[in-house]
Enzyme design. Structure first.
Site, PDB file in Angstrom:
ATOM      1  N   HIS A 123      -2.491   9.092   1.015  1.00 48.13           N
ATOM      2  CA  HIS A 123      -1.837   7.522   0.629  1.00 48.13           C
ATOM      3  C   HIS A 123      -2.891   7.113  -0.182  1.00 48.13           C
ATOM      4  CE1 HIS A 123       0.637   4.245   0.731  1.00 48.13           C
ATOM      5  NE2 HIS A 123      -0.232   3.556   1.401  1.00 48.13           N
ATOM      6  N   GLU A 143      -0.649  -3.336  -1.358  1.00 49.44           N
ATOM      7  CA  GLU A 143       0.181  -1.939  -0.524  1.00 49.44           C
ATOM      8  C   GLU A 143       1.433  -1.897  -0.913  1.00 49.44           C
ATOM      9  OE1 GLU A 143       1.294   0.719   1.062  1.00 49.44           O
ATOM     10  OE2 GLU A 143      -0.780   0.708   2.094  1.00 49.44           O
ATOM     11  N   CYS A 185       3.135   6.540  -3.600  1.00 50.81           N
ATOM     12  CA  CYS A 185       2.084   5.909  -3.575  1.00 50.81           C
ATOM     13  C   CYS A 185       1.230   5.860  -4.734  1.00 50.81           C
ATOM     14  CB  CYS A 185       1.439   5.855  -2.169  1.00 50.81           C
ATOM     15  SG  CYS A 185       0.516   7.654  -2.156  1.00 50.81           S
TER      16      CYS A 185
END
Length: 260
Positions: A123, A143, A185
């Protein structure tokens, strides 16, 4: 679409795809054709073909695509830095490398990064950074998914920050929440970094606020639901449109395929 491109990425017109997806497949096909004629490396071409096939089949990116995203991220960052010399987009492949860069207090600076959130994990998140001569940095982390999914990694990041940067470094964390699949991501991180660069005055103001009173909100704003993600420069569906990055650049075309 030419026959050669259909063979590489499939024929999107034969499926029930949205006009937006059809456009993305067509543009990526053009970028692949241009890259093929330019003799681009076979590994990068395979990356492009894999992404195009996923788009054409209308399926979410998987772990294989994510691994390719990570592997090609340094090339992607270099490509954008050539186009935007003041962007200074970096790939931080470990928290330790990120902290090393944040420890530089020799001069004032502004840069962006796509950062691996934790060792041993795939991630990544986006970070917009301001360094200051003789003073601690300010860092705004974006995020793309959900904080709670990675809460243990975030707690470790903060603890390591205290140990390696001291207590004067100021952090802000924005949960954008735009990422819906498990493997987007890196490209969301790239897009958020680009959006932060495009919205430089806003981010400069947030960093100044963070430096002076510990929050990106303006002084005196104590609203508990202050969410800068509502700003169009951060959470817009298309932070950088296709028109701003010509499809002849395969790397930059690839960076847009998952999040627009």
């Amino acid at each position: 679409m030419q026959l050669s491109r259909r063979a590489e990425i499939g024929n999107p017109s034969s499926r029930n795809l949205s006009p937006r997806i059809n456009e993305k497949v067509e543009l990526l096909g053009q970028a692949l054709e241009h890259a093929r004629r330019a003799g681009m490396s076979s590994s990068l071409m395979e990356y492009g073909r894999q992404v195009a096939r996923h788009l054409s089949a209308n399926v979410q990116p998987d772990e294989k695509i994510l691994s390719l995203d990570i592997r090609n991220l340094p090339l992607l960052a270099a490509s954008y830095n050539r186009r935007y010399p003041d962007l200074d987009l970096r790939h931080m492949d470990s928290p330790a490398r990120f902290f090393d860069a944040l420890n530089d207090r020799s001069s004032d600076g502004a840069w962006r990064a796509v950062v691996r959130l934790a060792d041993g994990e795939q991630h990544h998140v986006a970070a917009d950074v301001r360094t200051r001569a003789g003073a601690a940095p300010t860092i705004i982390v974006m995020e793309g998914a959900n904080f709670y999914t990675f809460v243990a990694s975030y707690f470790k990041l903060r603890g390591d920050s205290f140990r390696q940067l001291g207590t004067q470094a100021k952090w802000a964390f924005i949960e954008v929440g735009a990422q819906k699949s498990a493997a987007d991501c890196v490209m969301f991180g790239v897009q958020f970094a680009l959006a932060a660069y495009r919205e430089l005055p806003t981010f400069d103001a947030w960093h100044d606020n963070l430096h002076h009173h510990g929050t990106i909100a303006h002084e005196g704003d104590y609203s508990s639901d202050y969410m800068p993600r509502r700003h169009a420069g951060i959470c817009a569906n298309k932070p950088f449109s296709w028109g701003e990055v010509p499809p002849s650049d395969l790397l930059q075309a690839l960076s847009l395929q998952q999040c627009n």
